[in-house]
Design a protein around this motif. Sequence first.
Motif, PDB file in Angstrom:
ATOM      1  N   SER A  72       0.864  -1.192   0.000  1.00 47.71           N
ATOM      2  CA  SER A  72       0.000   0.000   0.000  1.00 47.71           C
ATOM      3  C   SER A  72       0.895   1.234   0.000  1.00 47.71           C
ATOM      4  CB  SER A  72      -0.917   0.004   1.227  1.00 47.71           C
ATOM      5  OG  SER A  72      -1.763  -1.106   1.220  1.00 47.71           O
ATOM      6  N   PRO A  73       1.537   1.505  -1.145  1.00 44.68           N
ATOM      7  CA  PRO A  73       2.543   2.575  -1.181  1.00 44.68           C
ATOM      8  C   PRO A  73       2.000   3.942  -0.816  1.00 44.68           C
ATOM      9  CG  PRO A  73       1.980   1.836  -3.397  1.00 44.68           C
ATOM     10  CD  PRO A  73       1.390   0.847  -2.450  1.00 44.68           C
ATOM     11  N   GLY A  74       0.799   4.263  -1.264  1.00 44.09           N
ATOM     12  CA  GLY A  74       0.238   5.566  -0.937  1.00 44.09           C
ATOM     13  C   GLY A  74       0.021   5.743   0.550  1.00 44.09           C
ATOM     14  N   GLN A  75      -0.506   4.710   1.193  1.00 40.46           N
ATOM     15  CA  GLN A  75      -0.756   4.783   2.629  1.00 40.46           C
ATOM     16  C   GLN A  75       0.544   4.902   3.414  1.00 40.46           C
ATOM     17  OE1 GLN A  75      -3.886   5.020   4.015  1.00 40.46           O
ATOM     18  NE2 GLN A  75      -4.474   5.199   1.861  1.00 40.46           N
ATOM     19  N   PHE A  76       1.632   4.399   2.857  1.00 43.55           N
ATOM     20  CA  PHE A  76       2.928   4.476   3.533  1.00 43.55           C
ATOM     21  C   PHE A  76       3.420   5.922   3.620  1.00 43.55           C
ATOM     22  CE2 PHE A  76       7.606   4.361   3.394  1.00 43.55           C
ATOM     23  CZ  PHE A  76       7.865   3.587   4.513  1.00 43.55           C
ATOM     24  N   VAL A  77       3.232   6.707   2.542  1.00 43.16           N
ATOM     25  CA  VAL A  77       3.773   8.068   2.519  1.00 43.16           C
ATOM     26  C   VAL A  77       2.752   9.128   2.934  1.00 43.16           C
ATOM     27  CG1 VAL A  77       5.434   7.473   0.723  1.00 43.16           C
ATOM     28  CG2 VAL A  77       3.237   8.442   0.076  1.00 43.16           C
ATOM     29  N   TRP A  78       1.449   8.792   2.903  1.00 42.82           N
ATOM     30  CA  TRP A  78       0.410   9.793   3.136  1.00 42.82           C
ATOM     31  C   TRP A  78       0.511  10.489   4.496  1.00 42.82           C
ATOM     32  CZ3 TRP A  78      -2.069  12.239  -0.414  1.00 42.82           C
ATOM     33  CH2 TRP A  78      -3.240  12.948  -0.148  1.00 42.82           C
ATOM     34  N   PRO A  79       0.749   9.775   5.608  1.00 48.14           N
ATOM     35  CA  PRO A  79       0.858  10.478   6.895  1.00 48.14           C
ATOM     36  C   PRO A  79       1.963  11.531   6.904  1.00 48.14           C
ATOM     37  CG  PRO A  79       0.542   8.140   7.264  1.00 48.14           C
ATOM     38  CD  PRO A  79       0.798   8.315   5.791  1.00 48.14           C
ATOM     39  N   ALA A  80       3.082  11.238   6.271  1.00 48.50           N
ATOM     40  CA  ALA A  80       4.168  12.215   6.213  1.00 48.50           C
ATOM     41  C   ALA A  80       3.770  13.429   5.372  1.00 48.50           C
ATOM     42  CB  ALA A  80       5.430  11.572   5.638  1.00 48.50           C
ATOM     43  N   LEU A  81       3.052  13.185   4.282  1.00 49.49           N
ATOM     44  CA  LEU A  81       2.581  14.294   3.449  1.00 49.49           C
ATOM     45  C   LEU A  81       1.581  15.161   4.214  1.00 49.49           C
ATOM     46  CD1 LEU A  81       2.142  12.361   0.089  1.00 49.49           C
ATOM     47  CD2 LEU A  81       3.715  14.274   0.469  1.00 49.49           C
ATOM     48  N   MET A  82       0.729  14.532   5.024  1.00 48.51           N
ATOM     49  CA  MET A  82      -0.234  15.297   5.816  1.00 48.51           C
ATOM     50  C   MET A  82       0.482  16.152   6.868  1.00 48.51           C
ATOM     51  SD  MET A  82      -3.156  14.785   4.504  1.00 48.51           S
ATOM     52  CE  MET A  82      -2.100  14.882   3.048  1.00 48.51           C
ATOM     53  N   ARG A  83       1.526  15.599   7.465  1.00 52.04           N
ATOM     54  CA  ARG A  83       2.296  16.398   8.440  1.00 52.04           C
ATOM     55  C   ARG A  83       2.933  17.593   7.746  1.00 52.04           C
ATOM     56  NH1 ARG A  83       3.891  11.174  10.063  1.00 52.04           N
ATOM     57  NH2 ARG A  83       5.951  11.408   9.107  1.00 52.04           N
ATOM     58  N   LYS A  84       3.445  17.376   6.541  1.00 50.44           N
ATOM     59  CA  LYS A  84       4.049  18.468   5.780  1.00 50.44           C
ATOM     60  C   LYS A  84       3.021  19.545   5.480  1.00 50.44           C
ATOM     61  CE  LYS A  84       6.485  19.229   1.345  1.00 50.44           C
ATOM     62  NZ  LYS A  84       7.779  19.675   1.862  1.00 50.44           N
ATOM     63  N   LEU A  85       1.839  19.115   5.022  1.00 50.34           N
ATOM     64  CA  LEU A  85       0.788  20.055   4.669  1.00 50.34           C
ATOM     65  C   LEU A  85       0.262  20.793   5.895  1.00 50.34           C
ATOM     66  CD1 LEU A  85      -0.597  20.893   2.052  1.00 50.34           C
ATOM     67  CD2 LEU A  85      -2.328  19.136   2.476  1.00 50.34           C
ATOM     68  N   ASP A  86       0.114  20.086   7.006  1.00 51.67           N
ATOM     69  CA  ASP A  86      -0.413  20.693   8.227  1.00 51.67           C
ATOM     70  C   ASP A  86       0.491  21.802   8.756  1.00 51.67           C
ATOM     71  OD1 ASP A  86      -2.592  19.067   8.108  1.00 51.67           O
ATOM     72  OD2 ASP A  86      -1.971  17.716   9.720  1.00 51.67           O
ATOM     73  N   LYS A  87       1.785  21.667   8.550  1.00 48.95           N
ATOM     74  CA  LYS A  87       2.718  22.708   8.993  1.00 48.95           C
ATOM     75  C   LYS A  87       2.537  23.990   8.184  1.00 48.95           C
ATOM     76  CE  LYS A  87       6.306  19.420  10.413  1.00 48.95           C
ATOM     77  NZ  LYS A  87       7.643  18.860  10.069  1.00 48.95           N
ATOM     78  N   ILE A  88       2.041  23.841   6.967  1.00 45.41           N
ATOM     79  CA  ILE A  88       1.890  25.002   6.081  1.00 45.41           C
ATOM     80  C   ILE A  88       0.525  25.651   6.259  1.00 45.41           C
ATOM     81  CG2 ILE A  88       1.843  25.728   3.660  1.00 45.41           C
ATOM     82  CD1 ILE A  88       3.721  23.312   3.102  1.00 45.41           C
ATOM     83  N   ASP A  89      -0.544  24.819   6.205  1.00 45.90           N
ATOM     84  CA  ASP A  89      -1.903  25.391   6.250  1.00 45.90           C
ATOM     85  C   ASP A  89      -2.895  24.235   6.396  1.00 45.90           C
ATOM     86  OD1 ASP A  89      -4.282  26.699   5.926  1.00 45.90           O
ATOM     87  OD2 ASP A  89      -3.883  27.442   3.897  1.00 45.90           O
TER      88      ASP A  89
END
Length: 251
Positions: free
Chosen positions: A229-246
């Motif tokens: 499940s490659p997307g699920q593997f990276v998605w939490p990190a992407l959400m943390r990145k996005l949350d820091k911005i907006d």
Amino acid sequence: MNSSSQHHDISDAEWKLRVDLAACYRLVALYGWTDLVFTHITARIPGEAHHFLINPYGLMFDEITASSLIKIDDQCNKLSESAYPVNPAGFTIHSAVHEARPDVQCVLHTHTRAGVAVSTQKSGLLPISQQSTFILDSLAYHDYEGVAFRPDEKPRLQADLGRATYFCLRNHGLLTVGPTISDAFLAMYTFETACQIQMAAQAMGELEYIPPEVLERGREGARVQTGRSPGQFVWPALMRKLDKIDRSYAT
């Protein structure tokens, strides 16, 4: 507001999908894959046959929020209120894919310079980068027929896509599909990166091609890196990145 409890007519499953799709729009903007207000990312709503979420036509991708996404049916009729229209022409390709691929929840389409550039080349995506090895055994092509708004093109789009994950629309752009929004996003990240690498490499001199026997191991290599499940593997990190911005995407 980041919970369906504030949206009494929206189920928990739909609200989660809305948040993930809004996040995907923001990430596409963050990585520079937008074309003003054009192109779309659509997601099939779980448990509701032939109902989808799509962007309000006229909003920039970095303006989209979970609550602003519009629910539509497979004929692109609006099923939720919005001051913005929906682009029926933009939904033609997406509706064709969703109709033919019940395994697909998300369809992501871009018009980036790198993607369009590679789509114009007769040889298409070349086996010259590690990223390309993840793509080539699930890559399909569709010849350009003009702006895709005619329903009669849908059967040809469907036949050309087949069971592929990566779809190169000749002279037009890139498209990826996934069983989740995160999978479609990661597929596009890989596809776009491979196209950028190809453009850069072709400007620098003679190319070194990856041997066929190594290409055959490409998908296996992707699974080793990220699991099944490659997307699920990276998605939490992407959400943390996005949350820091907006975090406004989740409202």
